[in-house]
Design a protein around this motif. Structure first.
Motif, PDB file in Angstrom:
ATOM      1  N   SER A  12      64.009  37.027  59.374  1.00  0.00           N
ATOM      2  CA  SER A  12      65.050  38.059  59.358  1.00  0.00           C
ATOM      3  C   SER A  12      65.873  37.883  58.085  1.00  0.00           C
ATOM      4  CB  SER A  12      65.947  37.951  60.592  1.00  0.00           C
ATOM      5  OG  SER A  12      66.639  36.713  60.582  1.00  0.00           O
ATOM      6  N   GLY A  13      66.671  38.884  57.763  1.00  0.00           N
ATOM      7  CA  GLY A  13      67.509  38.813  56.582  1.00  0.00           C
ATOM      8  C   GLY A  13      66.756  39.094  55.298  1.00  0.00           C
ATOM      9  N   TYR A  14      65.877  40.095  55.347  1.00  0.00           N
ATOM     10  CA  TYR A  14      65.096  40.466  54.170  1.00  0.00           C
ATOM     11  C   TYR A  14      65.992  41.046  53.073  1.00  0.00           C
ATOM     12  CZ  TYR A  14      60.978  40.287  57.231  1.00  0.00           C
ATOM     13  OH  TYR A  14      59.992  39.897  58.096  1.00  0.00           O
ATOM     14  N   ALA A  15      65.555  40.894  51.818  1.00  0.00           N
ATOM     15  CA  ALA A  15      66.233  41.519  50.682  1.00  0.00           C
ATOM     16  C   ALA A  15      66.118  43.033  50.813  1.00  0.00           C
ATOM     17  CB  ALA A  15      65.602  41.051  49.380  1.00  0.00           C
ATOM     18  N   ASP A  16      66.900  43.748  50.023  1.00  0.00           N
ATOM     19  CA  ASP A  16      66.978  45.202  50.189  1.00  0.00           C
ATOM     20  C   ASP A  16      65.881  45.990  49.492  1.00  0.00           C
ATOM     21  OD1 ASP A  16      67.867  44.724  47.633  1.00  0.00           O
ATOM     22  OD2 ASP A  16      69.590  46.053  47.750  1.00  0.00           O
ATOM     23  N   ASP A  17      64.992  45.361  48.763  1.00  0.00           N
ATOM     24  CA  ASP A  17      63.900  46.096  48.115  1.00  0.00           C
ATOM     25  C   ASP A  17      62.583  45.478  48.584  1.00  0.00           C
ATOM     26  OD1 ASP A  17      62.647  47.950  46.528  1.00  0.00           O
ATOM     27  OD2 ASP A  17      63.128  46.999  44.639  1.00  0.00           O
ATOM     28  N   SER A  18      61.721  45.109  47.694  1.00  0.00           N
ATOM     29  CA  SER A  18      60.464  44.458  48.084  1.00  0.00           C
ATOM     30  C   SER A  18      60.800  43.108  48.702  1.00  0.00           C
ATOM     31  CB  SER A  18      59.560  44.256  46.873  1.00  0.00           C
ATOM     32  OG  SER A  18      59.175  45.489  46.350  1.00  0.00           O
ATOM     33  N   PHE A  19      60.297  42.858  49.907  1.00  0.00           N
ATOM     34  CA  PHE A  19      60.654  41.612  50.571  1.00  0.00           C
ATOM     35  C   PHE A  19      59.465  40.781  51.004  1.00  0.00           C
ATOM     36  CE2 PHE A  19      61.302  45.185  53.506  1.00  0.00           C
ATOM     37  CZ  PHE A  19      60.433  44.878  54.554  1.00  0.00           C
ATOM     38  N   ILE A  20      58.263  41.361  51.060  1.00  0.00           N
ATOM     39  CA  ILE A  20      57.056  40.597  51.376  1.00  0.00           C
ATOM     40  C   ILE A  20      55.988  40.962  50.347  1.00  0.00           C
ATOM     41  CG2 ILE A  20      55.153  40.250  53.002  1.00  0.00           C
ATOM     42  CD1 ILE A  20      57.082  40.872  55.273  1.00  0.00           C
ATOM     43  N   THR A  21      55.402  39.933  49.737  1.00  0.00           N
ATOM     44  CA  THR A  21      54.278  40.137  48.824  1.00  0.00           C
ATOM     45  C   THR A  21      53.178  39.154  49.214  1.00  0.00           C
ATOM     46  OG1 THR A  21      55.784  40.725  47.027  1.00  0.00           O
ATOM     47  CG2 THR A  21      53.528  40.152  46.412  1.00  0.00           C
ATOM     48  N   VAL A  22      51.972  39.662  49.416  1.00  0.00           N
ATOM     49  CA  VAL A  22      50.820  38.818  49.725  1.00  0.00           C
ATOM     50  C   VAL A  22      49.804  39.042  48.611  1.00  0.00           C
ATOM     51  CG1 VAL A  22      48.973  38.310  51.366  1.00  0.00           C
ATOM     52  CG2 VAL A  22      51.220  39.043  52.211  1.00  0.00           C
ATOM     53  N   GLU A  23      49.360  37.947  48.002  1.00  0.00           N
ATOM     54  CA  GLU A  23      48.442  38.047  46.869  1.00  0.00           C
ATOM     55  C   GLU A  23      47.346  36.997  46.997  1.00  0.00           C
ATOM     56  OE1 GLU A  23      48.691  37.619  41.995  1.00  0.00           O
ATOM     57  OE2 GLU A  23      50.513  37.557  43.180  1.00  0.00           O
ATOM     58  N   ALA A  24      46.099  37.409  46.796  1.00  0.00           N
ATOM     59  CA  ALA A  24      44.981  36.461  46.808  1.00  0.00           C
ATOM     60  C   ALA A  24      45.185  35.436  45.707  1.00  0.00           C
ATOM     61  CB  ALA A  24      43.661  37.195  46.626  1.00  0.00           C
ATOM     62  N   ASP A  25      44.901  34.173  45.996  1.00  0.00           N
ATOM     63  CA  ASP A  25      45.130  33.109  45.026  1.00  0.00           C
ATOM     64  C   ASP A  25      43.858  32.702  44.292  1.00  0.00           C
ATOM     65  OD1 ASP A  25      46.971  31.380  43.757  1.00  0.00           O
ATOM     66  OD2 ASP A  25      46.196  29.700  44.922  1.00  0.00           O
ATOM     67  N   GLY A  26      42.709  33.098  44.773  1.00  0.00           N
ATOM     68  CA  GLY A  26      41.451  32.733  44.130  1.00  0.00           C
ATOM     69  C   GLY A  26      41.120  33.638  42.962  1.00  0.00           C
ATOM     70  N   ASP A  27      39.928  33.466  42.424  1.00  0.00           N
ATOM     71  CA  ASP A  27      39.478  34.259  41.277  1.00  0.00           C
ATOM     72  C   ASP A  27      38.773  35.545  41.682  1.00  0.00           C
ATOM     73  OD1 ASP A  27      40.469  32.520  39.361  1.00  0.00           O
ATOM     74  OD2 ASP A  27      38.648  31.292  39.379  1.00  0.00           O
ATOM     75  N   GLY A  28      38.534  35.746  42.972  1.00  0.00           N
ATOM     76  CA  GLY A  28      37.816  36.954  43.391  1.00  0.00           C
ATOM     77  C   GLY A  28      36.378  36.886  42.896  1.00  0.00           C
ATOM     78  N   THR A  29      35.976  37.875  42.124  1.00  0.00           N
ATOM     79  CA  THR A  29      34.634  37.892  41.547  1.00  0.00           C
ATOM     80  C   THR A  29      34.760  37.797  40.034  1.00  0.00           C
ATOM     81  OG1 THR A  29      33.884  39.295  43.354  1.00  0.00           O
ATOM     82  CG2 THR A  29      32.478  39.192  41.414  1.00  0.00           C
ATOM     83  N   THR A  30      34.132  36.779  39.461  1.00  0.00           N
ATOM     84  CA  THR A  30      34.121  36.604  38.011  1.00  0.00           C
ATOM     85  C   THR A  30      32.692  36.787  37.519  1.00  0.00           C
ATOM     86  OG1 THR A  30      33.810  34.213  38.222  1.00  0.00           O
ATOM     87  CG2 THR A  30      36.077  35.015  38.047  1.00  0.00           C
ATOM     88  N   TYR A  31      32.538  36.894  36.209  1.00  0.00           N
ATOM     89  CA  TYR A  31      31.194  37.067  35.662  1.00  0.00           C
ATOM     90  C   TYR A  31      31.092  36.388  34.300  1.00  0.00           C
ATOM     91  CZ  TYR A  31      33.150  40.567  32.549  1.00  0.00           C
ATOM     92  OH  TYR A  31      33.905  41.200  31.594  1.00  0.00           O
ATOM     93  N   VAL A  32      29.855  36.100  33.936  1.00  0.00           N
ATOM     94  CA  VAL A  32      29.526  35.567  32.616  1.00  0.00           C
ATOM     95  C   VAL A  32      28.404  36.408  32.063  1.00  0.00           C
ATOM     96  CG1 VAL A  32      28.623  33.570  31.355  1.00  0.00           C
ATOM     97  CG2 VAL A  32      30.185  33.227  33.262  1.00  0.00           C
ATOM     98  N   THR A  33      28.519  36.771  30.792  1.00  0.00           N
ATOM     99  CA  THR A  33      27.456  37.515  30.120  1.00  0.00           C
ATOM    100  C   THR A  33      26.731  36.560  29.190  1.00  0.00           C
ATOM    101  OG1 THR A  33      28.806  39.509  30.185  1.00  0.00           O
ATOM    102  CG2 THR A  33      26.924  39.512  28.673  1.00  0.00           C
ATOM    103  N   GLY A  34      25.421  36.446  29.366  1.00  0.00           N
ATOM    104  CA  GLY A  34      24.616  35.575  28.522  1.00  0.00           C
ATOM    105  C   GLY A  34      24.391  36.176  27.138  1.00  0.00           C
ATOM    106  N   ALA A  35      23.802  35.369  26.250  1.00  0.00           N
ATOM    107  CA  ALA A  35      23.556  35.807  24.870  1.00  0.00           C
ATOM    108  C   ALA A  35      22.638  37.017  24.810  1.00  0.00           C
ATOM    109  CB  ALA A  35      22.956  34.651  24.053  1.00  0.00           C
ATOM    110  N   ASP A  36      21.758  37.165  25.800  1.00  0.00           N
ATOM    111  CA  ASP A  36      20.839  38.312  25.801  1.00  0.00           C
ATOM    112  C   ASP A  36      21.363  39.492  26.625  1.00  0.00           C
ATOM    113  OD1 ASP A  36      20.635  37.242  28.309  1.00  0.00           O
ATOM    114  OD2 ASP A  36      18.444  37.129  28.333  1.00  0.00           O
ATOM    115  N   GLY A  37      22.624  39.402  27.080  1.00  0.00           N
ATOM    116  CA  GLY A  37      23.227  40.502  27.823  1.00  0.00           C
ATOM    117  C   GLY A  37      23.081  40.403  29.327  1.00  0.00           C
TER     118      GLY A  37
END
Length: 137
Positions: A22-47
């Motif tokens: 209780s006692g939330y701030a008057d604007d944005s009061f809850i933020t949930v954000e993924a902490d991992g990298d999600g999906t990453t990629y690497v492009t090799g020399a040949d594409g």
């Protein structure tokens, strides 16, 4: 006729273990954000591209509260308990009663105490909580 949706901030609930926030701030009061990298990629020399999917289900939860919120004392107590004995963890359940998304997870813990500020007017306090095994439902 188009679809009508309603949002009411008073219909958003957040429980940390058995404590109801209780006692939330008057604007944005809850933020949930993924902490991992999600999906990453690497492009090799040949594409050729290789994707890597991060299996992490860790999230960061930020709660912004009024300086007078009783939840500040609860979170400080849990942080102190965790530092002393490693037992300051709790579950997290967030629910928008008028919406379709819910977030839950645990164990969760406070990463460090929120900044403490005083001035002419009340100041908000922002807490960062790590939630392991979090998921949106």
């Amino acid at each position: 006729m188009g679809k009508l949706s309603t949002y009411n901030h008073k219909k958003v609930t957040c429980a940390l273990g058995n404590h109801i926030v209780s006692g939330y701030a008057d604007d944005s009061f809850i933020t949930v954000e993924a902490d991992g990298d999600g999906t990453t990629y690497v492009t090799g020399a040949d594409g050729e591209i290789v994707r890597s999917i991060d299996p992490s289900s860790v999230y960061k939860l930020k709660l912004t509260l009024l300086q007078t919120s009783s939840t500040n004392a609860f979170l400080q107590k849990m942080y102190d308990k965790d530092q002393k004995s490693g037992t300051g963890t709790f579950s997290v359940n967030i629910n928008d009663l008028l919406g379709s998304e819910k977030f839950s997870g645990g164990p969760a813990w406070v990463t460090k105490p929120a900044a403490w500020t005083r001035g002419k007017a009340q100041a908000n306090r922002e807490w960062e909580i790590v939630v392991s095994a979090g998921e949106f439902k």
